[in-house]
Design a protein around this motif. Structure first.
Motif, PDB file in Angstrom:
ATOM      1  N   VAL A  78      48.879  42.217  42.315  1.00  0.00           N
ATOM      2  CA  VAL A  78      48.687  40.794  42.618  1.00  0.00           C
ATOM      3  C   VAL A  78      49.170  40.567  44.053  1.00  0.00           C
ATOM      4  O   VAL A  78      50.352  40.752  44.358  1.00  0.00           O
ATOM      5  CB  VAL A  78      49.457  39.898  41.633  1.00  0.00           C
ATOM      6  CG1 VAL A  78      49.262  38.429  41.980  1.00  0.00           C
ATOM      7  CG2 VAL A  78      49.010  40.172  40.199  1.00  0.00           C
ATOM      8  N   ASN A  85      49.135  36.127  48.539  1.00  0.00           N
ATOM      9  CA  ASN A  85      48.503  34.802  48.570  1.00  0.00           C
ATOM     10  C   ASN A  85      48.152  34.267  47.187  1.00  0.00           C
ATOM     11  O   ASN A  85      47.694  33.148  47.059  1.00  0.00           O
ATOM     12  CB  ASN A  85      47.264  34.819  49.473  1.00  0.00           C
ATOM     13  CG  ASN A  85      46.188  35.773  48.990  1.00  0.00           C
ATOM     14  OD1 ASN A  85      46.384  36.526  48.040  1.00  0.00           O
ATOM     15  ND2 ASN A  85      45.060  35.744  49.667  1.00  0.00           N
ATOM     16  N   ARG A  86      48.412  35.017  46.139  1.00  0.00           N
ATOM     17  CA  ARG A  86      48.163  34.548  44.766  1.00  0.00           C
ATOM     18  C   ARG A  86      49.422  34.015  44.093  1.00  0.00           C
ATOM     19  O   ARG A  86      49.380  33.622  42.939  1.00  0.00           O
ATOM     20  CB  ARG A  86      47.602  35.699  43.913  1.00  0.00           C
ATOM     21  CG  ARG A  86      46.267  36.214  44.354  1.00  0.00           C
ATOM     22  CD  ARG A  86      45.213  35.133  44.150  1.00  0.00           C
ATOM     23  NE  ARG A  86      43.904  35.671  44.375  1.00  0.00           N
ATOM     24  CZ  ARG A  86      42.876  35.439  43.590  1.00  0.00           C
ATOM     25  NH1 ARG A  86      43.004  34.656  42.552  1.00  0.00           N
ATOM     26  NH2 ARG A  86      41.709  35.947  43.878  1.00  0.00           N
ATOM     27  N   THR A  98      52.598  31.421  43.507  1.00  0.00           N
ATOM     28  CA  THR A  98      53.078  30.041  43.668  1.00  0.00           C
ATOM     29  C   THR A  98      54.440  29.950  42.970  1.00  0.00           C
ATOM     30  O   THR A  98      54.778  30.787  42.136  1.00  0.00           O
ATOM     31  CB  THR A  98      52.108  29.030  43.025  1.00  0.00           C
ATOM     32  OG1 THR A  98      51.946  29.348  41.648  1.00  0.00           O
ATOM     33  CG2 THR A  98      50.760  29.039  43.716  1.00  0.00           C
ATOM     34  N   GLY A 150      52.296  35.032  40.179  1.00  0.00           N
ATOM     35  CA  GLY A 150      50.991  35.328  40.754  1.00  0.00           C
ATOM     36  C   GLY A 150      50.030  35.842  39.703  1.00  0.00           C
ATOM     37  O   GLY A 150      50.414  36.601  38.812  1.00  0.00           O
ATOM     38  N   ASN A 151      48.778  35.396  39.792  1.00  0.00           N
ATOM     39  CA  ASN A 151      47.739  35.808  38.853  1.00  0.00           C
ATOM     40  C   ASN A 151      46.554  36.387  39.611  1.00  0.00           C
ATOM     41  O   ASN A 151      46.203  35.914  40.690  1.00  0.00           O
ATOM     42  CB  ASN A 151      47.234  34.620  38.030  1.00  0.00           C
ATOM     43  CG  ASN A 151      48.293  34.041  37.137  1.00  0.00           C
ATOM     44  OD1 ASN A 151      49.109  34.758  36.579  1.00  0.00           O
ATOM     45  ND2 ASN A 151      48.313  32.720  37.018  1.00  0.00           N
ATOM     46  N   LEU A 152      45.926  37.394  39.016  1.00  0.00           N
ATOM     47  CA  LEU A 152      44.708  37.960  39.579  1.00  0.00           C
ATOM     48  C   LEU A 152      43.843  38.478  38.438  1.00  0.00           C
ATOM     49  O   LEU A 152      44.326  39.200  37.565  1.00  0.00           O
ATOM     50  CB  LEU A 152      45.022  39.110  40.545  1.00  0.00           C
ATOM     51  CG  LEU A 152      43.814  39.723  41.234  1.00  0.00           C
ATOM     52  CD1 LEU A 152      43.151  38.715  42.180  1.00  0.00           C
ATOM     53  CD2 LEU A 152      44.202  40.977  41.985  1.00  0.00           C
ATOM     54  N   GLN A 174      49.293  39.003  35.454  1.00  0.00           N
ATOM     55  CA  GLN A 174      50.279  38.021  35.911  1.00  0.00           C
ATOM     56  C   GLN A 174      51.597  38.728  36.178  1.00  0.00           C
ATOM     57  O   GLN A 174      52.099  39.463  35.340  1.00  0.00           O
ATOM     58  CB  GLN A 174      50.507  36.921  34.882  1.00  0.00           C
ATOM     59  CG  GLN A 174      51.487  35.867  35.392  1.00  0.00           C
ATOM     60  CD  GLN A 174      51.721  34.765  34.384  1.00  0.00           C
ATOM     61  OE1 GLN A 174      52.428  34.973  33.411  1.00  0.00           O
ATOM     62  NE2 GLN A 174      51.110  33.614  34.628  1.00  0.00           N
ATOM     63  N   ASN A 177      47.870  39.800  53.717  1.00  0.00           N
ATOM     64  CA  ASN A 177      48.168  39.179  52.431  1.00  0.00           C
ATOM     65  C   ASN A 177      47.773  40.038  51.233  1.00  0.00           C
ATOM     66  O   ASN A 177      47.686  39.553  50.127  1.00  0.00           O
ATOM     67  CB  ASN A 177      47.490  37.807  52.284  1.00  0.00           C
ATOM     68  CG  ASN A 177      48.298  36.708  52.924  1.00  0.00           C
ATOM     69  OD1 ASN A 177      49.521  36.786  52.974  1.00  0.00           O
ATOM     70  ND2 ASN A 177      47.620  35.693  53.427  1.00  0.00           N
ATOM     71  N   GLU A 178      47.510  41.344  51.438  1.00  0.00           N
ATOM     72  CA  GLU A 178      47.150  42.148  50.278  1.00  0.00           C
ATOM     73  C   GLU A 178      48.354  42.794  49.614  1.00  0.00           C
ATOM     74  O   GLU A 178      48.248  43.335  48.532  1.00  0.00           O
ATOM     75  CB  GLU A 178      46.097  43.207  50.619  1.00  0.00           C
ATOM     76  CG  GLU A 178      46.545  44.243  51.593  1.00  0.00           C
ATOM     77  CD  GLU A 178      45.937  44.061  52.965  1.00  0.00           C
ATOM     78  OE1 GLU A 178      46.221  44.913  53.802  1.00  0.00           O
ATOM     79  OE2 GLU A 178      45.218  43.107  53.226  1.00  0.00           O
TER      80      GLU A 178
END
Length: 190
Positions: A100, A103-104, A106, A114-116, A162, A177-178
């Motif tokens: 994740v 940038n994912r 919060t 973070g979620n992806l 998550q 941001n990766e």
């Protein structure tokens, strides 16, 4: 019982080193010549004596056709799978990366969450028994702690990875941001 083509007789007939004797023109000699021919770029076929290469090639074809007939297929890669086919009830094991990126994330209840969405390498045709999602590392300043690595909204096509870490953890960014929480997963279904 002596075999003229393989074992010299007691009386010396067929002794090694004499080309006029049976031993020199024996099947053993033909195998040696055949091996040298194949190593030198010749071809092999079913009408000639078997060499190790010919046996390996034949066994490989037999094994491959047997496993294919049973439905076993695989893709061994970073994101891959093994389909065990009819022999094991259609069981499929898949694995891959579930990282994740920064940038994912919060802030939510003193956590960075973070979620992806992750897509499996292949879709499970029927059902997913389980997905185990694991945090393998974090690009942060200092020590890192992952509070949770979860697999949410599991479906036959994929799931949501998550990751959550304490709010005060500071990510290191490589500029793209990766980076973030590095994850891996394994999924089992059929």
């Amino acid at each position: 019982m002596a075999t003229r083509n393989f074992v010299p007789r007691k009386d010396g007939e067929g002794s090694i080193g004499k080309s006029r004797k049976h031993w020199g023109a024996a099947y053993i000699d033909k195998i040696f010549v055949k091996t040298v021919e194949v190593l030198g770029g010749g071809t092999e076929n079913d009408a000639q004596p078997a060499t190790v290469g010919w046996v390996k090639q034949g066994f490989s074809k037999l094994l491959s056709s047997g496993l294919t007939a049973a439905g076993l297929t695989c893709n061994i890669a970073a994101n891959g799978y093994i389909k065990l086919g009819r022999l094991f009830g259609g069981l499929i094991i898949q694995w891959g990366e579930s990282t994740v990126p920064i940038n994912r994330f919060t802030v939510n209840r003193n956590q960075k969450v973070g979620n992806l969405e992750i897509t499996f390498p292949i879709t499970f045709p029927n059902y997913v028994f389980t997905v185990v999602n694991n945090a393998a590392g974090v690009h942060t300043q200092g020590a890192w702690i992952v509070n949770n690595a979860s697999a949410l909204s599991v479906k036959t096509k994929g799931f949501v990875s998550q990751m959550s870490i304490p709010q005060d953890v500071v990510f290191i960014d490589n500029g793209g941001n990766e980076w973030g929480v590095i994850g891996t997963y394994i999924a089992i279904g059929y």
